[in-house]
Design a protein around this motif. Structure first.
Motif, PDB file in Angstrom:
ATOM      1  N   GLU A 233     -12.706 -10.164  18.321  1.00 23.87           N
ATOM      2  CA  GLU A 233     -11.759  -9.044  18.161  1.00 23.87           C
ATOM      3  C   GLU A 233     -10.161  -9.421  19.167  1.00 23.87           C
ATOM      4  OE1 GLU A 233     -11.546  -4.363  20.166  1.00 23.87           O
ATOM      5  OE2 GLU A 233     -13.396  -5.496  19.881  1.00 23.87           O
ATOM      6  N   ARG A 234      -9.277  -9.216  18.323  1.00 26.11           N
ATOM      7  CA  ARG A 234      -7.856  -9.522  18.528  1.00 26.11           C
ATOM      8  C   ARG A 234      -7.541 -10.712  19.063  1.00 26.11           C
ATOM      9  NH1 ARG A 234      -5.526  -4.548  19.219  1.00 26.11           N
ATOM     10  NH2 ARG A 234      -6.784  -2.781  19.506  1.00 26.11           N
ATOM     11  N   ALA A 235      -8.571 -11.713  18.635  1.00 20.22           N
ATOM     12  CA  ALA A 235      -8.247 -13.231  18.865  1.00 20.22           C
ATOM     13  C   ALA A 235      -7.203 -13.540  17.918  1.00 20.22           C
ATOM     14  CB  ALA A 235      -9.578 -14.080  18.544  1.00 20.22           C
ATOM     15  N   ASP A 236      -6.422 -14.696  18.241  1.00 20.32           N
ATOM     16  CA  ASP A 236      -5.564 -15.316  17.283  1.00 20.32           C
ATOM     17  C   ASP A 236      -6.131 -16.529  16.538  1.00 20.32           C
ATOM     18  OD1 ASP A 236      -2.991 -16.182  16.190  1.00 20.32           O
ATOM     19  OD2 ASP A 236      -2.042 -16.768  17.840  1.00 20.32           O
ATOM     20  N   LEU A 237      -6.331 -16.542  15.311  1.00 17.62           N
ATOM     21  CA  LEU A 237      -6.706 -17.489  14.677  1.00 17.62           C
ATOM     22  C   LEU A 237      -5.810 -17.789  13.576  1.00 17.62           C
ATOM     23  CD1 LEU A 237     -10.418 -15.687  13.910  1.00 17.62           C
ATOM     24  CD2 LEU A 237      -9.965 -18.050  14.750  1.00 17.62           C
ATOM     25  N   SER A 238      -4.427 -17.415  13.800  1.00 21.23           N
ATOM     26  CA  SER A 238      -3.462 -17.862  12.804  1.00 21.23           C
ATOM     27  C   SER A 238      -3.619 -19.279  12.487  1.00 21.23           C
ATOM     28  CB  SER A 238      -1.973 -17.307  13.018  1.00 21.23           C
ATOM     29  OG  SER A 238      -1.740 -17.922  14.426  1.00 21.23           O
ATOM     30  N   MET A 239      -3.366 -19.750  11.107  1.00 23.92           N
ATOM     31  CA  MET A 239      -3.434 -21.136  10.670  1.00 23.92           C
ATOM     32  C   MET A 239      -4.737 -21.845  10.945  1.00 23.92           C
ATOM     33  SD  MET A 239      -0.433 -20.741   9.202  1.00 23.92           S
ATOM     34  CE  MET A 239      -0.264 -22.342   8.667  1.00 23.92           C
ATOM     35  N   ALA A 240      -5.729 -21.136  11.465  1.00 23.63           N
ATOM     36  CA  ALA A 240      -6.887 -21.866  11.833  1.00 23.63           C
ATOM     37  C   ALA A 240      -7.727 -22.109  10.557  1.00 23.63           C
ATOM     38  CB  ALA A 240      -7.743 -21.181  12.770  1.00 23.63           C
ATOM     39  N   SER A 241      -8.715 -23.281  10.623  1.00 23.57           N
ATOM     40  CA  SER A 241      -9.426 -23.546   9.536  1.00 23.57           C
ATOM     41  C   SER A 241     -10.796 -23.232   9.844  1.00 23.57           C
ATOM     42  CB  SER A 241      -9.169 -25.070   9.340  1.00 23.57           C
ATOM     43  OG  SER A 241     -10.247 -25.393   8.115  1.00 23.57           O
ATOM     44  N   LEU A 242     -11.484 -22.258   9.055  1.00 23.23           N
ATOM     45  CA  LEU A 242     -12.596 -21.769   9.148  1.00 23.23           C
ATOM     46  C   LEU A 242     -13.430 -22.142   7.803  1.00 23.23           C
ATOM     47  CD1 LEU A 242     -10.927 -19.662  10.875  1.00 23.23           C
ATOM     48  CD2 LEU A 242     -13.159 -18.703  11.408  1.00 23.23           C
ATOM     49  N   ASP A 243     -13.187 -22.983   7.120  1.00 21.42           N
ATOM     50  CA  ASP A 243     -13.762 -23.535   5.579  1.00 21.42           C
ATOM     51  C   ASP A 243     -15.175 -23.655   5.983  1.00 21.42           C
ATOM     52  OD1 ASP A 243     -11.389 -23.146   4.696  1.00 21.42           O
ATOM     53  OD2 ASP A 243     -10.918 -25.260   4.289  1.00 21.42           O
ATOM     54  N   GLY A 244     -16.040 -22.975   5.280  1.00 23.64           N
ATOM     55  CA  GLY A 244     -17.664 -23.315   5.367  1.00 23.64           C
ATOM     56  C   GLY A 244     -18.141 -22.586   6.660  1.00 23.64           C
ATOM     57  N   ALA A 245     -17.409 -21.861   7.311  1.00 20.06           N
ATOM     58  CA  ALA A 245     -18.184 -21.326   8.627  1.00 20.06           C
ATOM     59  C   ALA A 245     -19.161 -20.150   8.156  1.00 20.06           C
ATOM     60  CB  ALA A 245     -17.139 -20.914   9.300  1.00 20.06           C
ATOM     61  N   ASN A 246     -20.056 -20.104   9.256  1.00 21.16           N
ATOM     62  CA  ASN A 246     -20.885 -18.949   9.047  1.00 21.16           C
ATOM     63  C   ASN A 246     -20.534 -17.820   9.948  1.00 21.16           C
ATOM     64  OD1 ASN A 246     -23.076 -17.363   8.834  1.00 21.16           O
ATOM     65  ND2 ASN A 246     -24.816 -18.740   9.646  1.00 21.16           N
ATOM     66  N   LEU A 247     -20.155 -16.804   9.330  1.00 21.31           N
ATOM     67  CA  LEU A 247     -19.387 -15.469   9.926  1.00 21.31           C
ATOM     68  C   LEU A 247     -20.231 -14.211   9.598  1.00 21.31           C
ATOM     69  CD1 LEU A 247     -15.989 -16.376   8.876  1.00 21.31           C
ATOM     70  CD2 LEU A 247     -17.020 -16.712  11.173  1.00 21.31           C
ATOM     71  N   GLN A 248     -21.688 -14.546   9.928  1.00 19.32           N
ATOM     72  CA  GLN A 248     -22.345 -13.118   9.614  1.00 19.32           C
ATOM     73  C   GLN A 248     -22.320 -12.400  10.861  1.00 19.32           C
ATOM     74  OE1 GLN A 248     -26.629 -15.064   9.464  1.00 19.32           O
ATOM     75  NE2 GLN A 248     -26.446 -15.704   7.341  1.00 19.32           N
ATOM     76  N   GLY A 249     -22.015 -11.138  10.482  1.00 20.49           N
ATOM     77  CA  GLY A 249     -21.791 -10.083  11.504  1.00 20.49           C
ATOM     78  C   GLY A 249     -20.993 -10.462  12.230  1.00 20.49           C
ATOM     79  N   VAL A 250     -19.834 -10.976  12.127  1.00 20.15           N
ATOM     80  CA  VAL A 250     -18.906 -11.484  13.117  1.00 20.15           C
ATOM     81  C   VAL A 250     -17.855 -10.116  13.370  1.00 20.15           C
ATOM     82  CG1 VAL A 250     -17.022 -12.118  11.241  1.00 20.15           C
ATOM     83  CG2 VAL A 250     -17.001 -13.111  13.653  1.00 20.15           C
TER      84      VAL A 250
END
Length: 361
Positions: A233-250
């Motif tokens: 929440e309210r994190a800065d993920l700009s320009m980050a790479s999350l390809d193939g990440a598991n984001l279940q229930g994030v």
């Protein structure tokens, strides 16, 4: 055993200055046009010695200050000479001009901290800043500002700045974070709230249920990381790479992920916990091929985002900005698009046609 009196004379015409010192008493005598021998003869005579004492008392204006319950005795010249424009100088330059209140013993009442006042008085006496151990320089600085002692305040500001540890905003490295992870059990609640991970390589790490709220993950490498149940929440993920990440229930409420890459991510939790990206900034993100069944993207911004071939079944897109989004090949069955902005959006090769009930405008 009595100590011998030591006498030192300095003659500056027409004044002879004679300093006589004992172990248990230091007295400064000033004699005009009088030799040291004459002064010593006078001091041996009790009556003449008393005369010299009376003369000193009359010519040195002593004051007692009651500062926060502790009394300090000093001279009027000490309070006035060193910093003539200070509040203390204005208060005591002339006798009782300000009508200063006194206690029953005649001491001038000042409602301030005696611990912080003592270094200030010593500075006015000899011009040196000396702070005893256990006294906070910041407190002395506030007193110096209150009394308008500008030169001392400048010294204290420098001292306070030098005594404070430098702000360390350098990002955490993968090595540092892995060491942190290994030192904690899997059942521990890891709180990384507000930490700086700018550009860090956190790829393929098990980051389940970690609290990254308001953390700086700008440009971080999170490819194939397990972020199931994590709080971003309210994190800065700009320009980050999350390809193939598991984001279940994030949880990514109001997260800034502008320009990030989330290709082939899995947001779909078999347990039924829905990923929450409400209000997130997802401008220009690449989420092609991601599994997002039931995801909450309410009032999120997805302008110019790439959502080709995404599974958005049952997704909440109400009020979402989908302007110029590429939704080609998406599955939007039972998705809620009420009030969403689909200006310029591409809906080619849809797996299921959109229905009017979904309120696309």
């Amino acid at each position: 055993m009595r100590q011998h009196r030591v006498c030192v004379c300095v003659c500056v015409s027409p004044v002879t200055l004679c300093v006589c010192s004992c172990r248990d008493d230091d007295v400064l005598y000033i004699s005009e046009e009088e030799s040291c021998d004459d002064l010593q003869d006078d001091l041996r005579d009790p009556e003449k010695a008393q005369t010299h004492t009376d003369w000193l008392t009359l010519n040195v204006d002593w004051l007692t200050l009651n500062v926060g319950g502790r009394c300090f005795t000093t001279t009027r010249s000490t309070l006035v000479s060193k910093e003539p424009e200070s509040m203390l100088a204005h208060m005591f330059r002339e006798k009782d001009v300000w009508g200063n209140k006194r206690d029953p013993q005649g001491a001038y009442l000042i409602d301030r901290s005696p611990d912080y006042f003592e270094p200030i008085l010593n500075y006015l006496r000899h011009g040196q800043l000396i702070i005893n151990e256990g006294i906070n320089p910041l407190g002395v600085l506030e007193e110096a500002r209150f009394f308008g002692i500008e030169q001392l305040a400048e010294q204290l500001e420098t001292l306070v700045k030098s005594s404070q540890p430098p702000d360390d905003h350098s990002p955490l490295t993968r090595k540092e974070f892995v060491r942190f992870l290994l030192a904690t059990t899997t059942k521990s609640e890891l709180r990384c709230q507000g930490l700086n991970f700018t550009g860090a390589d956190l790829s393929r790490l098990d980051l389940r249920y970690i609290n990254f709220k308001m953390a700086n993950l700008r440009g971080a490498n999170l490819t194939h990381a397990n972020l199931s149940g994590a709080n971003l929440e309210r994190a800065d993920l700009s320009m980050a790479s999350l390809d193939g990440a598991n984001l279940q229930g994030v949880k990514m409420l109001c997260t800034n992920a502008e320009g990030a890459s989330l290709r082939s991510c899995n947001f779909e939790d078999p347990a039924g916990v829905k990923a929450n990206l409400e209000g997130a900034n997802l401008k220009g993100v690449d989420m092609e091929g991601s599994q997002m069944t039931g995801i909450n993207l309410r009032v999120a911004t997805l302008k110019n985002a790439k959502l080709k071939n995404c599974n958005l079944r049952g997704a909440t897109l109400a009020g979402t900005d989908l302007e110029n989004c590429d939704l080609s090949g998406c599955d939007l069955q039972e998705a809620n698009l009420r009030g969403s902005n689909v200006k310029g959006a591409i809906f080619e090769e849809m797996l299921t046609p959109l229905h009017m009930s979904q309120s696309v405008r």
